[in-house]
Design a protein around this motif. Structure first.
Motif, PDB file in Angstrom:
ATOM      1  N   MET B 143       0.819  -1.229   0.000  1.00 44.31           N
ATOM      2  CA  MET B 143       0.000   0.000   0.000  1.00 44.31           C
ATOM      3  C   MET B 143       0.846   1.268   0.000  1.00 44.31           C
ATOM      4  O   MET B 143       0.368   2.332  -0.374  1.00 44.31           O
ATOM      5  N   LYS B 144       2.044   1.180   0.507  1.00 42.17           N
ATOM      6  CA  LYS B 144       2.971   2.322   0.600  1.00 42.17           C
ATOM      7  C   LYS B 144       2.360   3.474   1.402  1.00 42.17           C
ATOM      8  O   LYS B 144       2.564   4.652   1.095  1.00 42.17           O
ATOM      9  N   SER B 145       1.576   3.110   2.416  1.00 44.25           N
ATOM     10  CA  SER B 145       0.967   4.140   3.258  1.00 44.25           C
ATOM     11  C   SER B 145       0.726   3.559   4.644  1.00 44.25           C
ATOM     12  O   SER B 145       0.106   2.499   4.776  1.00 44.25           O
ATOM     13  N   VAL B 146       1.198   4.261   5.649  1.00 45.13           N
ATOM     14  CA  VAL B 146       0.999   3.813   7.034  1.00 45.13           C
ATOM     15  C   VAL B 146      -0.487   3.820   7.364  1.00 45.13           C
ATOM     16  O   VAL B 146      -1.020   2.860   7.938  1.00 45.13           O
ATOM     17  N   GLU B 147      -1.153   4.908   6.975  1.00 37.82           N
ATOM     18  CA  GLU B 147      -2.558   5.071   7.337  1.00 37.82           C
ATOM     19  C   GLU B 147      -3.413   3.961   6.747  1.00 37.82           C
ATOM     20  O   GLU B 147      -4.231   3.367   7.446  1.00 37.82           O
ATOM     21  N   VAL B 148      -3.206   3.691   5.445  1.00 37.18           N
ATOM     22  CA  VAL B 148      -4.023   2.666   4.783  1.00 37.18           C
ATOM     23  C   VAL B 148      -3.730   1.297   5.408  1.00 37.18           C
ATOM     24  O   VAL B 148      -4.646   0.511   5.680  1.00 37.18           O
ATOM     25  N   THR B 149      -2.462   1.026   5.660  1.00 38.22           N
ATOM     26  CA  THR B 149      -2.072  -0.264   6.235  1.00 38.22           C
ATOM     27  C   THR B 149      -2.760  -0.486   7.581  1.00 38.22           C
ATOM     28  O   THR B 149      -3.401  -1.523   7.810  1.00 38.22           O
ATOM     29  N   LEU B 150      -2.631   0.494   8.456  1.00 38.76           N
ATOM     30  CA  LEU B 150      -3.208   0.329   9.793  1.00 38.76           C
ATOM     31  C   LEU B 150      -4.734   0.303   9.717  1.00 38.76           C
ATOM     32  O   LEU B 150      -5.381  -0.450  10.448  1.00 38.76           O
ATOM     33  N   ALA B 151      -5.307   1.100   8.815  1.00 39.55           N
ATOM     34  CA  ALA B 151      -6.771   1.107   8.671  1.00 39.55           C
ATOM     35  C   ALA B 151      -7.266  -0.277   8.259  1.00 39.55           C
ATOM     36  O   ALA B 151      -8.244  -0.786   8.827  1.00 39.55           O
ATOM     37  N   ILE B 152      -6.592  -0.904   7.295  1.00 41.53           N
ATOM     38  CA  ILE B 152      -7.023  -2.237   6.835  1.00 41.53           C
ATOM     39  C   ILE B 152      -6.973  -3.222   8.006  1.00 41.53           C
ATOM     40  O   ILE B 152      -7.923  -3.976   8.245  1.00 41.53           O
ATOM     41  N   ILE B 153      -5.871  -3.199   8.738  1.00 37.80           N
ATOM     42  CA  ILE B 153      -5.711  -4.145   9.855  1.00 37.80           C
ATOM     43  C   ILE B 153      -6.801  -3.938  10.910  1.00 37.80           C
ATOM     44  O   ILE B 153      -7.427  -4.896  11.382  1.00 37.80           O
ATOM     45  N   PHE B 154      -7.064  -2.695  11.230  1.00 29.47           N
ATOM     46  CA  PHE B 154      -8.000  -2.461  12.324  1.00 29.47           C
ATOM     47  C   PHE B 154      -9.457  -2.604  11.908  1.00 29.47           C
ATOM     48  O   PHE B 154     -10.271  -3.072  12.696  1.00 29.47           O
ATOM     49  N   ILE B 155      -9.762  -2.266  10.667  1.00 31.76           N
ATOM     50  CA  ILE B 155     -11.142  -2.479  10.198  1.00 31.76           C
ATOM     51  C   ILE B 155     -11.431  -3.988  10.205  1.00 31.76           C
ATOM     52  O   ILE B 155     -12.469  -4.442  10.688  1.00 31.76           O
ATOM     53  N   TYR B 156     -10.471  -4.747   9.684  1.00 31.90           N
ATOM     54  CA  TYR B 156     -10.621  -6.210   9.662  1.00 31.90           C
ATOM     55  C   TYR B 156     -10.836  -6.736  11.079  1.00 31.90           C
ATOM     56  O   TYR B 156     -11.781  -7.493  11.341  1.00 31.90           O
ATOM     57  N   THR B 157      -9.973  -6.316  12.003  1.00 29.23           N
ATOM     58  CA  THR B 157     -10.039  -6.852  13.364  1.00 29.23           C
ATOM     59  C   THR B 157     -11.340  -6.454  14.061  1.00 29.23           C
ATOM     60  O   THR B 157     -11.993  -7.292  14.701  1.00 29.23           O
ATOM     61  N   VAL B 158     -11.717  -5.196  13.913  1.00 28.73           N
ATOM     62  CA  VAL B 158     -12.938  -4.720  14.586  1.00 28.73           C
ATOM     63  C   VAL B 158     -14.156  -5.499  14.082  1.00 28.73           C
ATOM     64  O   VAL B 158     -14.970  -5.985  14.870  1.00 28.73           O
ATOM     65  N   ILE B 159     -14.251  -5.671  12.753  1.00 24.78           N
ATOM     66  CA  ILE B 159     -15.409  -6.390  12.207  1.00 24.78           C
ATOM     67  C   ILE B 159     -15.412  -7.838  12.702  1.00 24.78           C
ATOM     68  O   ILE B 159     -16.451  -8.376  13.098  1.00 24.78           O
ATOM     69  N   GLU B 160     -14.234  -8.451  12.722  1.00 20.38           N
ATOM     70  CA  GLU B 160     -14.145  -9.834  13.186  1.00 20.38           C
ATOM     71  C   GLU B 160     -14.557  -9.953  14.657  1.00 20.38           C
ATOM     72  O   GLU B 160     -15.326 -10.829  15.028  1.00 20.38           O
ATOM     73  N   VAL B 161     -14.044  -9.052  15.481  1.00 16.82           N
ATOM     74  CA  VAL B 161     -14.305  -9.149  16.926  1.00 16.82           C
ATOM     75  C   VAL B 161     -15.769  -8.824  17.234  1.00 16.82           C
ATOM     76  O   VAL B 161     -16.428  -9.533  17.997  1.00 16.82           O
ATOM     77  N   VAL B 162     -16.281  -7.771  16.593  1.00 18.22           N
ATOM     78  CA  VAL B 162     -17.666  -7.366  16.869  1.00 18.22           C
ATOM     79  C   VAL B 162     -18.651  -8.462  16.454  1.00 18.22           C
ATOM     80  O   VAL B 162     -19.622  -8.738  17.156  1.00 18.22           O
ATOM     81  N   THR B 163     -18.381  -9.103  15.327  1.00 19.52           N
ATOM     82  CA  THR B 163     -19.313 -10.145  14.848  1.00 19.52           C
ATOM     83  C   THR B 163     -18.893 -11.543  15.325  1.00 19.52           C
ATOM     84  O   THR B 163     -19.496 -12.526  14.911  1.00 19.52           O
ATOM     85  N   LEU B 164     -17.859 -11.597  16.129  1.00 20.60           N
ATOM     86  CA  LEU B 164     -17.299 -12.881  16.608  1.00 20.60           C
ATOM     87  C   LEU B 164     -17.015 -13.841  15.442  1.00 20.60           C
ATOM     88  O   LEU B 164     -17.331 -15.037  15.498  1.00 20.60           O
ATOM     89  N   GLY B 165     -16.483 -13.280  14.386  1.00 24.37           N
ATOM     90  CA  GLY B 165     -16.072 -14.093  13.242  1.00 24.37           C
ATOM     91  C   GLY B 165     -17.211 -14.503  12.330  1.00 24.37           C
ATOM     92  O   GLY B 165     -17.040 -15.320  11.428  1.00 24.37           O
ATOM     93  N   LYS B 166     -18.414 -13.908  12.549  1.00 27.20           N
ATOM     94  CA  LYS B 166     -19.563 -14.304  11.710  1.00 27.20           C
ATOM     95  C   LYS B 166     -19.999 -13.146  10.829  1.00 27.20           C
ATOM     96  O   LYS B 166     -21.189 -12.938  10.591  1.00 27.20           O
ATOM     97  N   SER B 167     -19.051 -12.377  10.365  1.00 29.00           N
ATOM     98  CA  SER B 167     -19.389 -11.201   9.558  1.00 29.00           C
ATOM     99  C   SER B 167     -19.906 -11.587   8.173  1.00 29.00           C
ATOM    100  O   SER B 167     -20.552 -10.797   7.515  1.00 29.00           O
ATOM    101  N   GLY B 168     -19.560 -12.786   7.746  1.00 28.36           N
ATOM    102  CA  GLY B 168     -19.943 -13.200   6.395  1.00 28.36           C
ATOM    103  C   GLY B 168     -19.077 -12.579   5.333  1.00 28.36           C
ATOM    104  O   GLY B 168     -19.319 -12.721   4.133  1.00 28.36           O
ATOM    105  N   MET B 169     -18.075 -11.839   5.763  1.00 29.03           N
ATOM    106  CA  MET B 169     -17.178 -11.220   4.789  1.00 29.03           C
ATOM    107  C   MET B 169     -16.292 -12.293   4.160  1.00 29.03           C
ATOM    108  O   MET B 169     -15.872 -13.232   4.842  1.00 29.03           O
ATOM    109  N   PRO B 170     -15.987 -12.130   2.861  1.00 23.55           N
ATOM    110  CA  PRO B 170     -15.194 -13.171   2.175  1.00 23.55           C
ATOM    111  C   PRO B 170     -13.694 -13.043   2.476  1.00 23.55           C
ATOM    112  O   PRO B 170     -12.881 -12.838   1.594  1.00 23.55           O
ATOM    113  N   TRP B 171     -13.351 -13.062   3.710  1.00 19.96           N
ATOM    114  CA  TRP B 171     -11.943 -13.029   4.085  1.00 19.96           C
ATOM    115  C   TRP B 171     -11.682 -14.093   5.150  1.00 19.96           C
ATOM    116  O   TRP B 171     -12.636 -14.616   5.754  1.00 19.96           O
TER     117      TRP B 171
END
Lengths: 292, 212
Positions: B143-171
């Motif tokens: 990504m060549k960007s600190v902001e984008v990198t950290l945003a991806i990691i934290f959006i992923y983690t927050v969605i996973e934790v909030v939905t307890l892994g049942k987000s249905g997202m294809p990841w």
């Protein structure tokens, strides 16, 4: 120290960026050529930052590209200063250099301090320890770049377009610094500013479109234009037309008229004059000199 | 040791306040384990706190440190040095984060005893730590960007934790939310995937810094 490059080729997507380049670098070596000629690529290959496709590189007759290797072997001899040097913009000059010294493996604080002070003194930045990197002018930043190189004590210094974008005062100061460094190091300067090369270099290579067109001393380069440079007196109102039709390499204002130097491959009915470096460069680039 | 001290000191100076974020999140996880999670109601919440609050921030320091290479005009100068110190950088942060993680596990052990530890969770946590460290670097290089990198990691983690892994997202769902059962095929799948993706991240990052 002597740096020898033999049959160096760099290919990207089937396009030869550098094509069978052979150079013998010693003293202060100027690498000139138009933009896109491959100068920066060559510098980066020598600095170990880019791969080469074929060829060999030796330092004092010892090979530094081993068979099938794509990079020059890591070594402490070569130091490279890129055109836009900038590190740790939020830190002070001292902090940045101190960190670089740690990364260079100097773990003793007193030794680091001494190295930094010595390097800053050489580049005339002794009083600027506490300035932030992003507060420095372009020339000062480049001098910090040289300071961090000197702490490594390399024998061969590579400078990519060292005076590009500097104001006149900074340019003169920087040129003088390079001249001083050339007394103790082998220096390679890539530039498209012929004046800088003329001022600094003892040997010159001309690259165009990835090919070496000329290698020799400044005198030999001047001789490439022998017979193609004319002097002519013109009136001010005739100048515009002349500029459109001829390669004017210099204009001097004299009392009654203007004295111009013209580089021309076609014979002119004007007196021929002794060529200068820029005209030698034009002769090589236009393919009228006899090259190497 | 002296070098580590110097390198950590420089990281602290150049990252300024951002340097303390993973430590703050470690403290948040610590407080969560102490006061929020209950051994009687759902003991596995303790491990979810470690996975969802502390471990994602193990990408933080290295992402910031290696982002210096993205500064215009810095890569050509810094790359040879960063390459030389790459393994050292990884090692000092692995040790730091491991110590912080172990302190959280020690607290869980004090609260719930050894009985609440299972070998799958114990094996999963260090791999997850490595995953976050290398995923951060790999994303930074792409990504060549600190902001984008950290945003991806934290959006992923927050969605996973909030939905307890049942987000249905294809990841990939790499966080364990329920006490694992060794014979559970989903668990084997999760574990294998995490292992493989971590290895590929390590390989990618190592290639980018020319370790081979």
């Amino acid at each position: 120290m002597k740096l020898e490059i033999e049959h160096l080729t760099k290919t990207i997507k089937k396009r030869n960026i550098l094509n069978d380049i052979s150079l013998m670098v010693e003293g202060v070596y100027g690498l000139i050529g138009p933009n896109g000629a491959g100068k920066t690529t060559l510098m980066k290959i020598l600095a170990g930052l880019q791969t080469l496709t074929a060829g060999s590189i030796s330092i004092d007759d010892k090979p530094y590209v081993h068979r099938n290797a794509s990079y020059i072997a890591p070594n402490t001899f070569i130091g490279y200063l890129p055109q836009d040097f900038m590190i740790y913009p939020e830190n002070s000059v001292y902090e940045a250099l101190n960190h670089i010294a740690v990364l260079q493996g100097i773990s003793k604080k007193s030794e680091r301090q001494q190295q930094i002070e010595e390097a800053l003194a050489i580049v005339n930045l002794s009083g600027q320890h506490h300035k932030k990197m992003n507060e420095l002018s372009g020339g000062m930043r480049r001098r910090v770049g040289i300071a961090q190189l000197l702490m490594r004590k390399p024998s061969i210094l590579l400078f990519d377009e060292p005076t590009a974008g500097l104001d006149i005062e900074e340019r003169i100061r920087f040129r003088n610094l390079l001249l001083e460094l050339g007394k103790q190091h082998t220096v390679v300067i890539s530039s498209h500013i012929v004046e800088d090369i003329e001022f600094l270099c003892t040997k010159i290579g001309i690259l165009t479109q990835g090919q070496l067109r000329f290698e020799g001393t400044p005198e030999e380069l001047k001789q490439q234009a022998d017979g193609y440079v004319y002097s002519m007196n013109v009136q001010a109102e005739e100048l515009s037309e002349l500029l459109m039709t001829q390669d004017i390499t210099q204009i001097n204002e004299e009392e009654q008229h203007l004295k111009v130097r013209i580089f021309s491959t076609e014979a002119l009915d004007q007196p021929r004059v002794i060529p200068r470096l820029m005209e030698g460069y034009l002769a090589v680039v236009r393919g009228v000199g006899d090259g190497k | 040791m002296e070098n580590s001290k110097l390198l950590f000191a420089f990281d602290r100076k150049s990252m300024k306040g951002a340097f303390y974020v993973p430590f703050i999140m470690w403290a948040v996880a610590l407080l969560g384990i102490l006061f929020y999670a209950s051994i009687e109601e759902d003991y596995y919440t303790h491990f979810i706190i470690v996975q969802g609050i502390f471990l994602p921030f193990c990408s933080w320091h290295l992402v910031y440190r290696y982002s210096e290479l993205l500064e215009h005009g810095a890569e050509d100068t810094l790359f040879p040095y960063y390459r030389k110190w790459f393994l050292y950088d990884i090692a000092r942060y692995v040790i730091l984060y491991s110590l912080l993680m172990m302190s959280l596990l020690l607290l869980i052990f004090i609260k719930g005893g050894v009985a609440i530890f299972d070998y799958i969770t114990v094996a999963h946590l260090p791999i997850l730590l490595l995953f976050y460290m290398f995923a951060g670097l790999a994303l930074l290089f792409v990504m060549k960007s600190v902001e984008v990198t950290l945003a991806i990691i934290f959006i992923y983690t927050v969605i996973e934790v909030v939905t307890l892994g049942k987000s249905g997202m294809p990841w990939p769902h790499i966080i364990i939310f329920l006490p694992p059962l060794p014979e559970d095929p989903e668990m084997t799948k999760k574990f294998t995937f995490l292992f493989l993706i971590t290895i590929s991240m390590v390989m990618y990052v190592a290639k980018k810094v020319r370790m081979f």
